[in-house]
Design an enzyme around this catalytic site. Structure first.
Site, PDB file in Angstrom:
ATOM      1  NE  ARG A   1      63.547  32.717  24.500  1.00  0.00           N
ATOM      2  CZ  ARG A   1      62.373  32.848  25.129  1.00  0.00           C
ATOM      3  NH1 ARG A   1      61.272  33.119  24.456  1.00  0.00           N
ATOM      4  NH2 ARG A   1      62.306  32.711  26.432  1.00  0.00           N
TER       5      ARG A   1
ATOM      6  CE1 TYR B   1      67.320  25.177  -0.045  1.00  0.00           C
ATOM      7  CE2 TYR B   1      65.886  25.730   1.794  1.00  0.00           C
ATOM      8  CZ  TYR B   1      67.092  25.251   1.313  1.00  0.00           C
ATOM      9  OH  TYR B   1      68.056  24.842   2.187  1.00  0.00           O
TER      10      TYR B   1
ATOM     11  CE  LYS C   1      71.094  30.880   0.836  1.00  0.00           C
ATOM     12  NZ  LYS C   1      69.881  30.412   1.398  1.00  0.00           N
TER      13      LYS C   1
HETATM   14  C1  LIG Z   1      64.809  30.426  -1.749  1.00  0.00           C
HETATM   15  C2  LIG Z   1      65.287  30.002  -0.400  1.00  0.00           C
HETATM   16  N1  LIG Z   1      64.472  30.148   0.662  1.00  0.00           N
HETATM   17  C3  LIG Z   1      64.857  29.773   1.900  1.00  0.00           C
HETATM   18  C4  LIG Z   1      66.088  29.206   2.129  1.00  0.00           C
HETATM   19  C5  LIG Z   1      66.471  28.801   3.521  1.00  0.00           C
HETATM   20  O1  LIG Z   1      67.297  29.755   4.075  1.00  0.00           O
HETATM   21  P1  LIG Z   1      68.362  29.447   5.240  1.00  0.00           P
HETATM   22  O2  LIG Z   1      69.375  28.530   4.676  1.00  0.00           O
HETATM   23  O3  LIG Z   1      68.871  30.807   5.606  1.00  0.00           O
HETATM   24  O4  LIG Z   1      67.609  28.805   6.353  1.00  0.00           O
HETATM   25  C6  LIG Z   1      66.969  29.047   1.065  1.00  0.00           C
HETATM   26  C7  LIG Z   1      68.293  28.447   1.284  1.00  0.00           C
HETATM   27  O5  LIG Z   1      69.013  28.122   0.377  1.00  0.00           O
HETATM   28  C8  LIG Z   1      66.556  29.443  -0.242  1.00  0.00           C
HETATM   29  O6  LIG Z   1      67.350  29.298  -1.302  1.00  0.00           O
END
Ligand SMILES: Cc1ncc(COP(=O)(O)O)c(C=O)c1O
Length: 375
Positions: free
Chosen positions: A39, A92, A190
C-alpha cells in the site's frame, strides 16, 4: 545463476521481508530498500507512476486505484476543510459528483466556472479560501479544448493551483506542465492502459514536494494501485504513442464522415475546422486531436436506440479509449447525476452520443456507421 527478465515481473506480494532490524532501519532512513508494504509502495506501481511522470515531464506521481482516486488525491494534496475548489463546468460527471456529493460534507466547497471564463479572469468566482482550479484539457463529453496557458495565468494571478485532468488528450497530444499546470491527473483506465481491462489512475506533480504529498495521501487514504493492475497498465503504456496516433487518424475520418451525414445534426471534434477551438487544439495538441468525438442525433430516445442496436462496431459501453471502438450516452451514464438545468446548460441533450473511436481499420468503422445511420 542470476536471471534477468526483460520485463519487470509482477511483485504480487502485499508485504516484503527484512533480514533484521538493521535492514528495517535502512528502510526508514530511505537509504536501503524502498519496499515494506505494497500500500505504501510496490515495484510495479512505482514503475507505472514513474513512467507516466516521465511522459508528463513531472517530478513524481502516485498510481491510484482509479481515476476518481487520483482526482481525490489531487484535491487533498492542496485542500482542507474550509477551502474552496473551482471546477470547470464542462467536466466528467463523476468529478462533479465527487465535489457536490462527498467533498462538501468534508468542508471543501465547490464553485463552477463556465468554459469561456476558464482562461480569463477568475475574480467573480473566488472566495477567501479558493485553492485550485480543476479542468480537463479536452472536456468530456463535448470536446471543448481549454487554453491551458491562459488558465494557468488566471490561476497564478490569484495564487491558485491548476489541476488538469489530461485523460482525453494524453501526454501524446498535450503536456499540461509545459503550459503551467501544477498537477496532472489521468484515468489510466482509458488511453494510458488502453485495452479496457484495467481500472486505475495517476496523479502527477510538477514540484517534488507536491509529489511527496501525493504519495503520502495515496498511502494513508489507501488509494494506491495493486501490482497486477499496475503491470497491465505498464504493458499498455508501451504502445500509447502508436495507439493514440491511430485513434486520432480514425476519429478524424469518422468526424468528417459524420459531419456530412444527414442524420447527424452536429459533430463535436476538435479536428474539424468549424470546431470553436480548432486552432487552439492544433497548437496545444501538436496537430493531433484525439480519439473521442460526440455527435448529436435527433433528440428522440428511439432514434438513439435504433442507432445503438444497428451498429456492430460501436457497442454501447459507458467507458472509453480502448483499442476497440465503443459508444456512450452521457445523459444516461456519465452525466446522469446533473440536474436537467445543468445538463441543458452544458449542452448534454437526449440526442447526444459520444463515440470512442478505436484503432480498427477505419473503412470498417465507416461502413458500419454508414449502415447504422442510413437505416
Ligand atoms: C475525463 C475523466 N476523468 C476521470 C474519470 C474517472 O476515472 P475512473 O473511472 O478510472 O475512476 C473518467 C471516467 O470516465 C473520465 O472520463
Amino acid at each position: 545463476m542470476h536471471i534477468h527478465p526483460k520485463i519487470t515481473p509482477i511483485y504480487q506480494s502485499s508485504v516484503f521481508k527484512f533480514e533484521d532490524l538493521n535492514e528495517l532501519e535502512l528502510y526508514f532512513g530511505e537509504a536501503g530498500s524502498r519496499y515494506m508494504y505494497s500500500r505504501y509502495a510496490n515495484p510495479n506501481s512505482d514503475e507505472l507512476a514513474e513512467a507516466i511522470s516521465r511522459l508528463e515531464k513531472g517530478a513524481g506521481a502516485v498510481a491510484t486505484g482509479s481515476g476518481m482516486a487520483a482526482i481525490f488525491a489531487a484535491i487533498l494534496c492542496y485542500c482542507q476543510a474550509g477551502d474552496q475548489v473551482l471546477c470547470a463546468q464542462d467536466i466528467y460527471g463523476g468529478s462533479s459528483s465527487l465535489l457536490n456529493q462527498e467533498l462538501g460534507r468534508l468542508g471543501i466547497s465547490v464553485g463552477y466556472v463556465p468554459f469561456d471564463d476558464l482562461s480569463r479572469d477568475l475574480t467573480p468566482y473566488l472566495q477567501p479560501r479558493t485553492r485550485l482550479l480543476l479542468c480537463e484539457t479536452i472536456s468530456n463529453p463535448l470536446l471543448r479544448v481549454v487554453g491551458l496557458r491562459g488558465a494557468a495565468e488566471a490561476c497564478r494571478a490569484h495564487g491558485l493551483k491548476l489541476v488538469v485532468d489530461n485523460t482525453f488528450a494524453t501526454p501524446v497530444l498535450t503536456r499540461p506542465f509545459d503550459h503551467g499546470a501544477d498537477l496532472v491527473v489521468h484515468s489510466v483506465t482509458k488511453y494510458l492502459a488502453g485495452h479496457s481491462d484495467v481500472t486505475a489512475g495517476v496523479a502527477v506533480a510538477r514540484a517534488p514536494e507536491d509529489a511527496a504529498r501525493l504519495r503520502q495521501v495515496g498511502s494513508l487514504f489507501g488509494l494506491t494501485l495493486s501490482p497486477m493492475e499496475s503491470w497491465l497498465a505498464v504493458r499498455g503504456l508501451k504502445t500509447l504513442r502508436l495507439r493514440v496516433q491511430a485513434h486520432c487518424h480514425n476519429a478524424q475520418a469518422i468526424a468528417e464522415f459524420l459531419s456530412r451525414h444527414p442524420a447527424v445534426q452536429q459533430v463535436h471534434y476538435p479536428g474539424l475546422p468549424n470546431h470553436p477551438q480548432h486552432l487552439l487544439a492544433a497548437d496545444q495538441g501538436g496537430t493531433l486531436f484525439g480519439g473521442m468525438l460526440s455527435c448529436r442525433l435527433a433528440d428522440e430516445a428511439e432514434v438513439v436506440n435504433r442507432f445503438m442496436r444497428r451498429t456492430r462496431r460501436f457497442p454501447f459501453a459507458p467507458s472509453l479509449a480502448g483499442v476497440d471502438s465503443s459508444l456512450s450516452y452521457p445523459l444516461g451514464t456519465s452525466h446522469r447525476a446533473l440536474t436537467p438545468e445543468q445538463q441543458a446548460e452544458v449542452g448534454i441533450t437526449s440526442g447526444l452520443v459520444r463515440l470512442s473511436v478505436g484503432i480498427e481499420p477505419v473503412e470498417e468503422l465507416l461502413a458500419d456507421l454508414q449502415q447504422a445511420l442510413d437505416s
